[in-house]
Motif scaffolding. Sequence first.
Motif, short mmCIF file in Angstrom:
data_model
loop_
_atom_site.label_atom_id
_atom_site.label_comp_id
_atom_site.label_asym_id
_atom_site.label_seq_id
_atom_site.Cartn_x
_atom_site.Cartn_y
_atom_site.Cartn_z
N SER A 85 -2.75 -9.91 2.02
CA SER A 85 -2.12 -10.37 0.79
C SER A 85 -2.53 -11.80 0.45
O SER A 85 -2.98 -12.55 1.31
N CYS A 86 -2.33 -12.16 -0.82
CA CYS A 86 -2.53 -13.54 -1.28
C CYS A 86 -1.33 -14.40 -0.92
O CYS A 86 -1.36 -15.62 -1.07
N ASP A 87 -0.24 -13.76 -0.51
CA ASP A 87 1.02 -14.47 -0.36
C ASP A 87 1.82 -13.78 0.75
O ASP A 87 2.07 -12.58 0.68
N LYS A 88 2.20 -14.53 1.75
CA LYS A 88 3.00 -13.95 2.84
C LYS A 88 4.26 -13.27 2.29
O LYS A 88 4.73 -12.27 2.84
N GLY A 89 4.78 -13.82 1.17
CA GLY A 89 5.99 -13.26 0.56
C GLY A 89 5.80 -11.86 0.00
O GLY A 89 6.77 -11.18 -0.31
N ALA A 90 4.54 -11.44 -0.14
CA ALA A 90 4.27 -10.09 -0.66
C ALA A 90 4.03 -9.10 0.48
O ALA A 90 3.62 -7.97 0.25
N VAL A 102 8.40 -11.46 -2.59
CA VAL A 102 7.75 -11.18 -3.88
C VAL A 102 6.95 -9.88 -3.77
O VAL A 102 5.98 -9.66 -4.48
N ARG A 103 7.35 -9.00 -2.87
CA ARG A 103 6.60 -7.76 -2.65
C ARG A 103 6.54 -6.90 -3.91
O ARG A 103 7.49 -6.86 -4.71
N GLN A 104 5.42 -6.21 -4.06
CA GLN A 104 5.23 -5.29 -5.18
C GLN A 104 4.41 -4.11 -4.67
O GLN A 104 3.21 -4.00 -4.95
N GLY A 105 5.04 -3.30 -3.83
CA GLY A 105 4.34 -2.12 -3.30
C GLY A 105 3.06 -2.50 -2.57
O GLY A 105 3.06 -3.38 -1.71
N ASP A 106 1.97 -1.85 -2.97
CA ASP A 106 0.67 -2.04 -2.32
C ASP A 106 -0.13 -3.18 -2.95
O ASP A 106 -1.29 -3.41 -2.59
N ASN A 107 0.48 -3.87 -3.90
CA ASN A 107 -0.22 -4.93 -4.62
C ASN A 107 -0.56 -6.11 -3.69
O ASN A 107 0.33 -6.69 -3.07
N VAL A 108 -1.84 -6.46 -3.63
CA VAL A 108 -2.30 -7.54 -2.76
C VAL A 108 -1.80 -8.90 -3.28
O VAL A 108 -1.36 -9.75 -2.51
N CYS A 109 -1.88 -9.07 -4.60
CA CYS A 109 -1.53 -10.35 -5.23
C CYS A 109 -0.60 -10.12 -6.41
O CYS A 109 -1.06 -10.10 -7.55
N PRO A 110 0.70 -9.93 -6.15
CA PRO A 110 1.62 -9.64 -7.26
C PRO A 110 1.52 -10.68 -8.39
O PRO A 110 1.40 -11.88 -8.12
N ASN A 111 1.55 -10.18 -9.61
CA ASN A 111 1.56 -11.00 -10.82
C ASN A 111 0.31 -11.85 -10.99
O ASN A 111 0.35 -12.88 -11.66
N THR A 158 -5.94 -2.97 -1.42
CA THR A 158 -4.54 -2.62 -1.26
C THR A 158 -3.92 -3.49 -0.16
O THR A 158 -4.62 -3.88 0.78
N ARG A 159 -2.64 -3.77 -0.29
CA ARG A 159 -1.96 -4.57 0.74
C ARG A 159 -2.08 -3.87 2.09
O ARG A 159 -2.49 -4.47 3.07
N PHE A 160 -1.72 -2.61 2.16
CA PHE A 160 -1.83 -1.88 3.42
C PHE A 160 -3.28 -1.41 3.56
O PHE A 160 -3.75 -0.61 2.74
N THR A 161 -3.97 -1.95 4.51
CA THR A 161 -5.38 -1.60 4.70
C THR A 161 -5.58 -1.07 6.11
O THR A 161 -5.22 -1.72 7.09
N ASP A 162 -6.16 0.13 6.17
CA ASP A 162 -6.37 0.78 7.47
C ASP A 162 -7.71 0.42 8.08
O ASP A 162 -8.72 0.32 7.36
N PHE A 163 -7.71 0.27 9.38
CA PHE A 163 -8.95 0.10 10.15
C PHE A 163 -8.96 1.15 11.25
O PHE A 163 -8.00 1.25 12.03
N GLN A 164 -10.03 1.91 11.33
CA GLN A 164 -10.16 2.93 12.38
C GLN A 164 -10.67 2.27 13.66
O GLN A 164 -11.65 1.52 13.62
#
Length: 321
Positions: A85-90, A102-111, A158-164
Amino acid sequence: MISLAVFVFTTCLVRQVTAHASMFHPSMWGFNVTAQTFPYDNRPVAPLTNYNFDQWWFHGHLDFPPHPSDVFQLPAGGAATTEISCDKGATSFFASSPGGDVRQGDNVCPNQPIAEFHTTGFDDLKGCALAIAYKSNASEVVPEDFTVFSVNQTCVWTRFTDFQVPERMPECPNGMCTCAWFWIHSADSGGEQNYMTSFQCNVTGATSTVALAKPQVPRRCGADPDNGKQLASLSNCTYGAKQPLYWFQAENNTMFEGAHAPPFYNDLYNFVDGPQNDIFADSYLQIPNPSPVATAIPLLQLVPALVATQPVVRIFKPGLT
Ligand SMILES: *[C@@H]1O[C@H](CO)[C@@H](O)[C@H](O)[C@H]1NC(C)=O
Ligand SMILES: *[C@@H]1O[C@H](CO)[C@@H](O)[C@H](O)[C@H]1NC(C)=O
Ligand SMILES: *[C@@H]1O[C@H](CO)[C@@H](O)[C@H](O)[C@H]1NC(C)=O
Ligand SMILES: *[C@@H]1O[C@H](CO)[C@@H](O)[C@H](O)[C@H]1NC(C)=O
Ligand SMILES: *[C@@H]1O[C@H](CO)[C@@H](O)[C@H](O)[C@H]1NC(C)=O
Ligand SMILES: *[C@@H]1O[C@H](CO)[C@@H](O)[C@H](O)[C@H]1NC(C)=O
């Protein structure tokens, strides 16, 4: 001249008030570093450019360690889900963010516009990587110790990013390894910036005891149409265990590309999307010296797990070298 100066000044101002991106997790160094902790903005999301070694290595956060019990678990053969994320608050860790939730689902940088995470769109994503050092004492880790073990080429989206996680990752010494998240973004959405967020990690469910090979410096070998190179030069690739891309700092670079041709965690440097399954001491029978002039082809060891999943195999199609 004056209007150019004003433009540059305004751009800098905009960059200052907005954020960039980092992985966030309590296992990281610098988890609670805010814009005020250092004399300059050294939050985990602040980009690293032209810094001396102590400033860029571990993001200058070695004196801000995680609690010993906060460890990011990496399931061998499974997926590790990170939050970027761009912001720990997200992120899920908003409680210790100065600005709160300031979370907004999977949004990396809300607003914020997507240019904020340095892309013009999905097709312009360049990937990010997780690297591991098999040392439990982070103070003893040096740049040559990190091996990239997983890449997500569609990061940061996306905020949630998977790594195999490669199935054959062995156990960590003393139940603890040192990991880091690395990112270099597209050149057309911002300056020459590196990101490094280090964290405590541990491999769980290991079934193999084969160590990783000594990681080598990655080489530019994929197709690079943005820089006039239409075809890949696959004999020029580094195969097997590769170090992260250390680029555009004042010290200790291993990459010397200019601002308009950044190195990336994708096919351009032979980082396949997903687990890096060929990073082990027994992955190859033979790796010839890389060269833009095709000589020999690296010979993969026929380990069953590799044959099933080894993506490097696909590059040996005739006509591609
Ligand atoms: C980060 O801050 C939170 C809230 O103040 C605190 O509970 C936590 O222990 C801190 N973590 C570290 C690693 O300092
Ligand atoms: C970690 O490594 C540093 C540097 O070598 C050393 O000073 C320190 O004692 C080590 N810590 C542990 C817990 O072994
Ligand atoms: C990259 O992350 C996205 C979002 O979590 C996920 O859908 C995708 O499968 C991941 N890619 C790889 C290669 O793991
Ligand atoms: C790391 O994983 C191993 C194997 O699952 C486990 O025994 C060990 O306790 C783990 N270490 C930590 C710090 O979680
Ligand atoms: C081969 O790799 C080197 C090192 O990354 C790079 O400088 C060079 O441009 C590459 N050449 C070709 C033809 O890909
Ligand atoms: C970084 O570069 C400096 C100057 O070349 C060198 O003295 C130092 O050993 C390097 N540090 C590491 C950790 O590689």
